[in-house]
Design a protein around this motif. Sequence first.
Motif, PDB file in Angstrom:
ATOM      1  N   UNK A 193       0.823  -1.212   0.000  1.00 50.66           N
ATOM      2  CA  UNK A 193       0.000   0.000   0.000  1.00 50.66           C
ATOM      3  C   UNK A 193       0.861   1.268   0.000  1.00 50.66           C
ATOM      4  N   UNK A 194       2.163   1.116  -0.208  1.00 47.78           N
ATOM      5  CA  UNK A 194       3.048   2.273  -0.280  1.00 47.78           C
ATOM      6  C   UNK A 194       3.274   2.666  -1.736  1.00 47.78           C
ATOM      7  N   UNK A 228       1.870  -5.753  -5.821  1.00 47.69           N
ATOM      8  CA  UNK A 228       0.695  -6.519  -5.435  1.00 47.69           C
ATOM      9  C   UNK A 228      -0.486  -5.691  -5.002  1.00 47.69           C
ATOM     10  N   UNK A 229      -0.370  -4.356  -5.105  1.00 46.45           N
ATOM     11  CA  UNK A 229      -1.505  -3.521  -4.693  1.00 46.45           C
ATOM     12  C   UNK A 229      -2.662  -3.683  -5.667  1.00 46.45           C
ATOM     13  N   UNK A 278     -15.926  -3.189  -6.069  1.00 42.08           N
ATOM     14  CA  UNK A 278     -15.301  -1.964  -5.570  1.00 42.08           C
ATOM     15  C   UNK A 278     -14.594  -2.203  -4.252  1.00 42.08           C
ATOM     16  N   UNK A 279     -14.130  -3.441  -4.070  1.00 37.51           N
ATOM     17  CA  UNK A 279     -13.546  -3.841  -2.780  1.00 37.51           C
ATOM     18  C   UNK A 279     -12.544  -4.961  -3.049  1.00 37.51           C
ATOM     19  N   UNK A 280     -11.274  -4.711  -2.719  1.00 36.73           N
ATOM     20  CA  UNK A 280     -10.237  -5.711  -3.023  1.00 36.73           C
ATOM     21  C   UNK A 280     -10.092  -6.749  -1.921  1.00 36.73           C
TER      22      UNK A 280
END
Length: 432
Positions: free
Chosen positions: A362-363, A378-379, A388-390
């Motif tokens: 998430x960076x 991998x984000x 709309x949700x991973x």
Amino acid sequence: MSPTESLFETTADRPLADRLRPTRLEDVVGQEHLLAPDAPIGRMVQQGRLASMILWGPPGCGKTTIARLIAEASELAFEPLSAVFSGVADLRKVFERAKERRSAGQGTLLFIDEVHRFNRAQQDGFLPYVEDGTVILIGATTENPSFELNPALLSRCQVYVLNRLGEPALSELMSRAEVEAGRSLPLDEEARSALLAMADGDGRYLLNLAERLMAEPADAQLTTADLVAVVQKRAPIYDKGQESHYNLISALHKSLRGSDTDAALYWFSRMIDGGEDPEYVARRLVRFASEDIGLADPQALPQALAAWDAYNRLGSPEGELALVQAVIYLGTAPKSNAAYKASKVASKTARETGSLAPPKHILNAPTKLMKQLGYAEGYAYDHNTEEGFSGQDYFPDEMQRQAFYQPVERGFEREIAKRLDYWARLRAKKGS
């Protein structure tokens, strides 16, 4: 004549409150919980084993009178001082006289009125003389000793809380005033009740009012309206910088929390009538909206903020109605402290886990080196998924998932709970 003997000498020109000052502990009204034979101070006096004490109570409840009567009943020399008018030099003189009496076999009771007005260094100056028994100290205060007195001094004194005089005690004082004057107060029944309310628990104030009314013609029958015209209404006992300030805002906050809207309106009015800054109340209403309602009613916070803004635009007294509206809205809203609790638990966890890094996926990776180190690898962009949700994990890699926010089954939080449950089920599905 000794100081204690002269305390109760009667002369025609003494004020009524002084002429009616009790001469025995059993004549003091409203404080039976302390002065009765089986009560703490009553037992102490009967046994002749006095300890230093702090008398904490509102104005006009008998603190000074009780101290004087304890000295008389215990055959102690009475040394009265007022912290407003006395200083270190006065204290030294008292302690010197007390030492001389002690060597002659007599004890000394040092009474300090408004003891909280002595600073910390002055309070420390009492300690050796209280500790070695040179004086028995009785301090009187209208303020909370926990806030105003040194812990070292408090540890050497018993703290006794005196009651605000209730209607029975005030009625008894009124009857004594009428006996002393040899006539009834020139009031009808409704005005008599109004007089007791005007006194607001202060016996000395009641007697001063009674003395003023005795100047009216004996055949007069004043109504409540007449009474208000004769004596000015007393300002409420309220100090914005002291304990009553905190007591009343606590009463307002807890009444709102308990959804007792009428009680909340009462305490709000007490504060405003006492001269409290309405903006202080407005700030507390905003805090309440977040702490005790939160997302159970998402409109609570905007309502509180709108009321504050309206007050700022209108000022007093017109703007106070907006605050009243906010009080009513907050009092009747569904309550939840789930957001408040979530904040506390999340803060505690953040402190305990230290400086854990966010997971690399998430960076952002604005440089080549950061990409080589695995940043953003991998984000999954949530908007590119069907729902709309991973379902990815956003906590640090070294940390288990946490559930800080636990919505209640009230108000809008019922809907939020459904949303959270939906995301949790979808996350579990994608994880599997």
